[in-house]
Write an enzyme that holds these catalytic residues in place. Sequence first.
Site, PDB file in Angstrom:
ATOM      1  N   TYR B  43      54.373  34.639  30.960  1.00 45.19           N
ATOM      2  CA  TYR B  43      53.592  35.286  29.913  1.00 45.19           C
ATOM      3  C   TYR B  43      53.868  34.534  28.612  1.00 45.19           C
ATOM      4  O   TYR B  43      54.163  33.348  28.658  1.00 45.19           O
ATOM      5  CB  TYR B  43      53.971  36.783  29.870  1.00 45.19           C
ATOM      6  CG  TYR B  43      52.953  37.620  29.142  1.00 45.19           C
ATOM      7  CD1 TYR B  43      51.588  37.536  29.432  1.00 45.19           C
ATOM      8  CD2 TYR B  43      53.359  38.503  28.136  1.00 45.19           C
ATOM      9  CE1 TYR B  43      50.660  38.304  28.747  1.00 45.19           C
ATOM     10  CE2 TYR B  43      52.435  39.279  27.448  1.00 45.19           C
ATOM     11  CZ  TYR B  43      51.092  39.171  27.755  1.00 45.19           C
ATOM     12  OH  TYR B  43      50.186  39.922  27.059  1.00 45.19           O
ATOM     13  N   LYS B  98      38.704  46.863  53.850  1.00 46.30           N
ATOM     14  CA  LYS B  98      38.243  45.484  53.976  1.00 46.30           C
ATOM     15  C   LYS B  98      39.257  44.542  53.317  1.00 46.30           C
ATOM     16  O   LYS B  98      39.586  43.487  53.851  1.00 46.30           O
ATOM     17  CB  LYS B  98      36.895  45.375  53.251  1.00 46.30           C
ATOM     18  CG  LYS B  98      36.122  44.175  53.623  1.00 46.30           C
ATOM     19  CD  LYS B  98      35.095  44.539  54.659  1.00 46.30           C
ATOM     20  CE  LYS B  98      34.397  43.314  55.155  1.00 46.30           C
ATOM     21  NZ  LYS B  98      33.339  43.632  56.080  1.00 46.30           N
TER      22      LYS B  98
END
Lengths: 157, 448
Positions: B43, B98
Site C-alpha cells: 500500500y 459459479k
Amino acid sequence: MYEPGLYVRPASEKDLERLARLIYRFYSFNEEFDPAWALDEDAEAIARELAGEYIGGDDLVLVAEYDNEVVGYIRIVVVENRILASKRLGVIKELYVLPPFRGRGIASRLIAEAQERLGDMGVKHVSAEFPAANYVAERFYRALSFRPYLSMYLREV
Amino acid sequence: MEKAEEKVDWYKLSLRLHRFYAGKMETMPKVPVRSLEDFAIWYTPGVAEPSRAIARDPDESFELTSRWNTIAVVSDGTRVLGLGRIGPEAAYPVMEGKALIFKYLGGVDAVPLVHRVRDLEGWISLLKAIEPSFGGINLEDIESPKCFALLDRAREELEIPVWHDDQQGTAAATLAGLINAFKLVGKDMAKSRIVLFGAGAANIALYRLLKVWGVPPGNIVVIDSKGVLHPHRDDIDKLMINNPWKYRIALETGGGWLRAGDGIEKALEGADALVAASRPGPGVIKKEWVAKMAKDAIVFAEANPVPEIWPWEAKEAGARIVATGRSDLPNQVNNSLVFPAVFRGVLDVRAKTITDEMAIEAAVEIARYAEERGLSEDYIIPKMEEWHLYPRVAAAVAVKAVEQGVARKTTTYREELERAEEIIRRSREKHDLMWEKGLIERPPEDHS
C-alpha cells in the site's frame, strides 16, 4: 453482385395475385410497430384491390422475379414541391421481399432499378418511409447511403 | 420409474449449509505480510509506483494487479436456473457457486456481481464501466433474447473476453459430446441430420458452433415452441424484429428438410441426432418420436432437473447414445468442463475476446481427452473430477487465441499446459490445506 436468375420489371396484370399477397404481407408486417398500422378486417381483399390499382397506375411499381416467381416488389410515389429546387421527390412507400429470398440483394436491386427509372424521369432524390421502430429497415437504408431526412410524428385525434 | 430421483435432499442440505457458512467465497491475500511494514510495499507509499506504471500503460494492469486472474460473474437475475426471473439478490448464490467452481477447477478468481440494470444499453454501459477491474466477464442467467444482443455487443465493445456460459459454455460442452457420439456410431456429423429442440440460449449458440464446425445449415433444424424455424413461417417477419437470431437460423437453414408448420415429431423422423434444451420432462420428448429416428440415434436431453426424456426410455425407443445434464446419469453435458478451463486459458494469454473457434477448440480438446480414455456409450464426455482435463483445455484455448491474434501474450501448448496445471493445483491445494487445518470450518453434522 446480383443473383443470377433475378429479373426486375414493372408489375403487370399477370402479377395480380402474387402482388396482392406481397402487399398484404408488407402491411401485416408493419402492424407490429404501432397501433396506427393496424389492418382493416378486410385487408386481404383490399390488398387485392390495391394490387389492381398499382398495376398500370401512376406510381412506379416494380416486381422482382426470381426463377420465374415474383418474390418481392417496390412501390414509389413521386411527389412535387415547386418551391424546392429539386421539384420532385421519389418516395419508397412499400418494399417487401419474401423471407426465403432475403439476403440476396433483391431489395437493393429493386431500389437500384427504380432509381434508374426515377433518374430518367428527372427525379433527383429518392427517400424511404418505414415505421419508426423498424430498426432493420433503418439499418438497411443507412447501408445503402440513405440519410435521415424527414421525421413523422403521430397522435390520436 | 424415476430411478434417479431418491437419494439426498440436496435442497434442504444446501439451504442449511449456506446458512452455516453464510456464503461460499472470501478474498484472501496472496502476498506475504511479514510485518506491518510490508504495507509500505503493498500500500502507500510504495504502491504509487505500480500506479504510475499503469497510468503510463494501462495494459500493465494485467501484470501489476490481480486483474489478469480476476473475472466478474455478472447477472441481472432475469433467468436463474429453471427458476426464472427471481431478481439479482436471489441470483447471488448461483453466481457465488459459479465463482467457487471457477476457483477450484480453474484457479480463476471470480467475483459475483448481481445488479438491477435490465435494459441492453444500461447493461453495456455497466460492463464497460467495470471493465478496468477485470480480466474477463462471465455473463450468467440472463433472459433470452436479450442475452444474444448483450453478448454480441459486449464482445464487440469490450477489450476483455466476455462469455455467456448459458450460450457458449453449454454449446461447447454439447459439441464435445456430439463429436464423440458421432465418432462412436461411425457417422459423419457434417453429413447427418441434427435436430435442435428448444431455441433458447444454448441451442442458438450450438447452432452457430455447429455451423463453424462444418455442419451445413441445411442439415440442421431448430424448433421452438411454435414449430420449426422456417422462412415460410407466419411470424417470420415478426421474428426479424423481435428475435433476429431465430430469424437468421430460419433463413440460413431454410427449415432444413421440413415444411413450415412441422413440429418435433416430424423433425425426428430419420434424424441422426437430437439435442433438446427446452423444458423439464419427462414426457417432453416422447418414446414413439425417438423410435422414428435413424439407426444408432443420438439423443441429448439437457433440461434440468428432469431431462426431456429419461435415458432408459430413449434407449428403449432405440437411441444408442443418450446424454443429459445430470451428474447422477451417464454422459453429463456439463458446462463446468468448459468455463473454468476456457477462462484459465484466455486469462493466461491476456486474450481480448473468446471467438467461436476458441469455443470449438475447447470442445474438440474435451472430446479428445475422453477419446484417449476410451469411448463407450456411457462415456462420451469426461467427468468433472477428471481434473487433468482442465489444463489441457486451457492450453488448447490459449494457443488458439494466440493463433487468431486475439491474445496480448504469446504461449505454446506445452508452456500453457504447465502453467495452468500449476495454477489450478495451487488453488486446490490451498483449499485442501485450509480444510485440513480446520480453517474452513466443519459443518456441525459432518463426521468425515
